[in-house]
Design a protein around this motif. Sequence first.
Motif, PDB file in Angstrom:
ATOM      1  N   VAL A   1       0.962  -1.355   0.467  1.00 40.04           N
ATOM      2  CA  VAL A   1       0.140  -0.038   0.320  1.00 40.04           C
ATOM      3  C   VAL A   1       1.156   1.022   0.107  1.00 40.04           C
ATOM      4  O   VAL A   1       2.193   1.319  -0.138  1.00 40.04           O
ATOM      5  N   ARG A   2      -0.169   2.464  -0.517  1.00 37.35           N
ATOM      6  CA  ARG A   2       0.811   3.658  -0.501  1.00 37.35           C
ATOM      7  C   ARG A   2       0.599   4.536   0.754  1.00 37.35           C
ATOM      8  O   ARG A   2      -0.368   4.503   1.337  1.00 37.35           O
ATOM      9  N   LEU A   3       1.501   4.703   1.360  1.00 34.08           N
ATOM     10  CA  LEU A   3       1.661   5.763   2.540  1.00 34.08           C
ATOM     11  C   LEU A   3       1.903   7.761   1.844  1.00 34.08           C
ATOM     12  O   LEU A   3       3.655   7.412   2.521  1.00 34.08           O
ATOM     13  N   GLY A   4       1.826   7.735   1.326  1.00 31.60           N
ATOM     14  CA  GLY A   4       2.231   9.181   0.500  1.00 31.60           C
ATOM     15  C   GLY A   4       3.091   8.975  -0.670  1.00 31.60           C
ATOM     16  O   GLY A   4       2.617   8.190  -1.185  1.00 31.60           O
ATOM     17  N   LYS A   5       3.997   9.107  -0.051  1.00 34.61           N
ATOM     18  CA  LYS A   5       5.035   8.735  -1.336  1.00 34.61           C
ATOM     19  C   LYS A   5       5.762   7.323  -1.113  1.00 34.61           C
ATOM     20  O   LYS A   5       6.856   7.021  -1.134  1.00 34.61           O
ATOM     21  N   ALA A   6       5.556   7.103   0.314  1.00 40.71           N
ATOM     22  CA  ALA A   6       6.676   6.246   1.001  1.00 40.71           C
ATOM     23  C   ALA A   6       5.742   4.589   0.150  1.00 40.71           C
ATOM     24  O   ALA A   6       4.549   4.626   0.266  1.00 40.71           O
TER      25      ALA A   6
ATOM     26  N   LEU B   1       3.894  -3.030   7.932  1.00 38.67           N
ATOM     27  CA  LEU B   1       5.279  -2.984   7.922  1.00 38.67           C
ATOM     28  C   LEU B   1       5.226  -1.750   7.454  1.00 38.67           C
ATOM     29  O   LEU B   1       5.281  -1.567   5.963  1.00 38.67           O
ATOM     30  N   VAL B   2       5.925  -0.989   8.190  1.00 39.62           N
ATOM     31  CA  VAL B   2       6.771   0.393   7.618  1.00 39.62           C
ATOM     32  C   VAL B   2       8.034   0.909   7.529  1.00 39.62           C
ATOM     33  O   VAL B   2       8.874   1.370   8.014  1.00 39.62           O
ATOM     34  N   PRO B   3       9.046   0.480   6.331  1.00 39.24           N
ATOM     35  CA  PRO B   3      10.417   0.678   6.030  1.00 39.24           C
ATOM     36  C   PRO B   3      10.197   1.826   5.991  1.00 39.24           C
ATOM     37  O   PRO B   3       9.954   2.909   5.427  1.00 39.24           O
ATOM     38  N   VAL B   4      11.565   2.520   7.095  1.00 35.68           N
ATOM     39  CA  VAL B   4      12.271   3.870   6.802  1.00 35.68           C
ATOM     40  C   VAL B   4      13.515   3.558   6.657  1.00 35.68           C
ATOM     41  O   VAL B   4      14.026   2.566   6.317  1.00 35.68           O
ATOM     42  N   ALA B   5      14.187   5.103   7.009  1.00 40.62           N
ATOM     43  CA  ALA B   5      15.658   5.044   6.585  1.00 40.62           C
ATOM     44  C   ALA B   5      16.942   3.868   7.847  1.00 40.62           C
ATOM     45  O   ALA B   5      17.513   3.428   6.939  1.00 40.62           O
ATOM     46  N   LYS B   6      16.189   4.109   9.289  1.00 40.83           N
ATOM     47  CA  LYS B   6      16.654   3.305  10.123  1.00 40.83           C
ATOM     48  C   LYS B   6      16.408   2.215  10.189  1.00 40.83           C
ATOM     49  O   LYS B   6      15.204   1.588  11.495  1.00 40.83           O
ATOM     50  N   GLY B   7      15.888   0.856   9.252  1.00 37.78           N
ATOM     51  CA  GLY B   7      15.410  -0.026   9.583  1.00 37.78           C
ATOM     52  C   GLY B   7      13.340  -0.235   9.820  1.00 37.78           C
ATOM     53  O   GLY B   7      12.963   0.076   8.323  1.00 37.78           O
TER      54      GLY B   7
ATOM     55  N   GLY C   1      -2.461   9.339   9.220  1.00 35.51           N
ATOM     56  CA  GLY C   1      -1.738  10.435   9.599  1.00 35.51           C
ATOM     57  C   GLY C   1      -0.614  10.243   9.571  1.00 35.51           C
ATOM     58  O   GLY C   1       0.154  10.700   9.657  1.00 35.51           O
ATOM     59  N   ILE C   2      -0.496   8.960   9.146  1.00 32.73           N
ATOM     60  CA  ILE C   2       1.160   8.453   8.884  1.00 32.73           C
ATOM     61  C   ILE C   2       1.701   8.988   8.120  1.00 32.73           C
ATOM     62  O   ILE C   2       1.306   8.935   6.900  1.00 32.73           O
ATOM     63  N   GLU C   3       3.067   9.695   8.464  1.00 34.25           N
ATOM     64  CA  GLU C   3       3.951  10.494   7.513  1.00 34.25           C
ATOM     65  C   GLU C   3       5.317  10.172   7.397  1.00 34.25           C
ATOM     66  O   GLU C   3       6.179   9.925   8.782  1.00 34.25           O
ATOM     67  N   VAL C   4       5.746   9.355   6.134  1.00 32.56           N
ATOM     68  CA  VAL C   4       7.591   8.678   6.676  1.00 32.56           C
ATOM     69  C   VAL C   4       7.907  10.131   6.440  1.00 32.56           C
ATOM     70  O   VAL C   4       8.600  10.536   5.276  1.00 32.56           O
ATOM     71  N   THR C   5       9.099  10.736   6.674  1.00 34.68           N
ATOM     72  CA  THR C   5      10.062  11.381   6.649  1.00 34.68           C
ATOM     73  C   THR C   5      11.219  11.057   6.196  1.00 34.68           C
ATOM     74  O   THR C   5      12.257  12.047   5.943  1.00 34.68           O
ATOM     75  N   GLU C   6      11.527   9.990   6.791  1.00 36.13           N
ATOM     76  CA  GLU C   6      12.955   9.265   6.123  1.00 36.13           C
ATOM     77  C   GLU C   6      12.840   8.238   5.978  1.00 36.13           C
ATOM     78  O   GLU C   6      12.954   7.251   6.380  1.00 36.13           O
ATOM     79  N   PRO C   7      12.308   8.209   4.518  1.00 35.01           N
ATOM     80  CA  PRO C   7      11.891   6.593   4.083  1.00 35.01           C
ATOM     81  C   PRO C   7      13.453   6.175   3.451  1.00 35.01           C
ATOM     82  O   PRO C   7      14.541   6.711   3.503  1.00 35.01           O
ATOM     83  N   SER C   8      13.029   4.791   3.102  1.00 40.72           N
ATOM     84  CA  SER C   8      14.254   3.818   3.206  1.00 40.72           C
ATOM     85  C   SER C   8      14.368   3.768   1.664  1.00 40.72           C
ATOM     86  O   SER C   8      13.731   3.886   0.566  1.00 40.72           O
ATOM     87  N   ARG C   9      15.838   3.824   1.417  1.00 40.55           N
ATOM     88  CA  ARG C   9      16.497   3.458   0.429  1.00 40.55           C
ATOM     89  C   ARG C   9      16.390   2.465  -0.303  1.00 40.55           C
ATOM     90  O   ARG C   9      17.016   1.596   0.565  1.00 40.55           O
TER      91      ARG C   9
END
Length: 366
Positions: A67-72, A95-101, A176-184
């Motif tokens: 699924v999409r959470l904004g651009k993530a 499960l939401v991937p971010v920059a650190k895990g 309202g989940i916003e991923v500010t540091e997305p996973s690369r």
Amino acid sequence: MTSLMVGHFPHRLDLQSQHEAILRRDVERHARDLFNSCFRSVDRPDKQVGPRTDDPDWSPVVETSIVRLGKARALRVIHRTWYEPGHESIVGRLLVPVAKGMFEFRFDPSPLAKTGRREAAALTRLLHDSAGTNLDDLSTKIDQRAADDPSLDAAFPDHPLTLARNELDELVERGGIEVTEPSREDDVEESEVVEADFAIEPPPRFLRMKADKPSNKRASWSRVSFSGTDGIELLTVSRTGTRLSEPNGRSLSRIAEAITKQTVPAGASSVQVSARALKSKPGRAEAETYRAHVEGNSKQHSLFRWFTEENKEVVMVALGASQCVPMDELEDDAAAVVQSFRRLGAATSSTSEKKKWWQWLVAGGK
């Protein structure tokens, strides 16, 4: 009643579209493994009764979707952990991937004690819609998907499947989940570990984990299925610092076996460790060790490959996973990593020499 748990984990989740088939395979087999672990956690008088997963055509996974959470991007999974008369439990995860895990949002609706009503409703609907249909043809249409169909949710608002779906819908659409540091997303084949001076090609869906304190000897990669606590495969590559004066498979296998025994997790039971030397080219030693153990109701195993470099230093490649991951898959993945291993310093030196040779050639060999 539904409980919500939120956790952050260092493991990294790969959601690249080219690996989606492998992702779905991983979710399926690890969800089955967790379902079986839950079944084994209860001492049953009738030892002949097996879990619902004894039927290879039945799956504890209700839904797997990206699924999409904004651009993530995020992974949404609904699966059963219990399914038997008088007890049905369903878990919904995001499960939401971010920059650190990654972050995991887990919904646990209260288990269902009065089971079978949703299934009965699905059967009644099917009989009504298939009036006059041959019974043999009708039997092929009766499966779990009919009972899990979202169109039945309105009739069973307190069912754990309905609750899990509704909570995930609310979280994804209005949470309202916003991923500010997305996973690369690592779309390169080779992973360079500059601080440890080596590079490898990890198997599909393994992403390098971000260490709090980068080591100059080792690095780890993770392959996540559906959770931050279950269904995780780990790959570790380490330059051990140990050197063999005269590399040979037998001496390396003895050392490797001793180290493997020292790495058994505390509290593990039914521990099995084996070691063997492997054939290798002259001047190089290779060995393999294997460890199997039980933690709680979870059956785990690890495969270790050991080899010496030109300077006689020992390198370790370790793959750890639930025993639902076949042994031959661990062997193939470990062999591929060993084959891809290279030292960055050596590569840089080689590149430098090629550059000098090219400059010499352009200058006319002067």
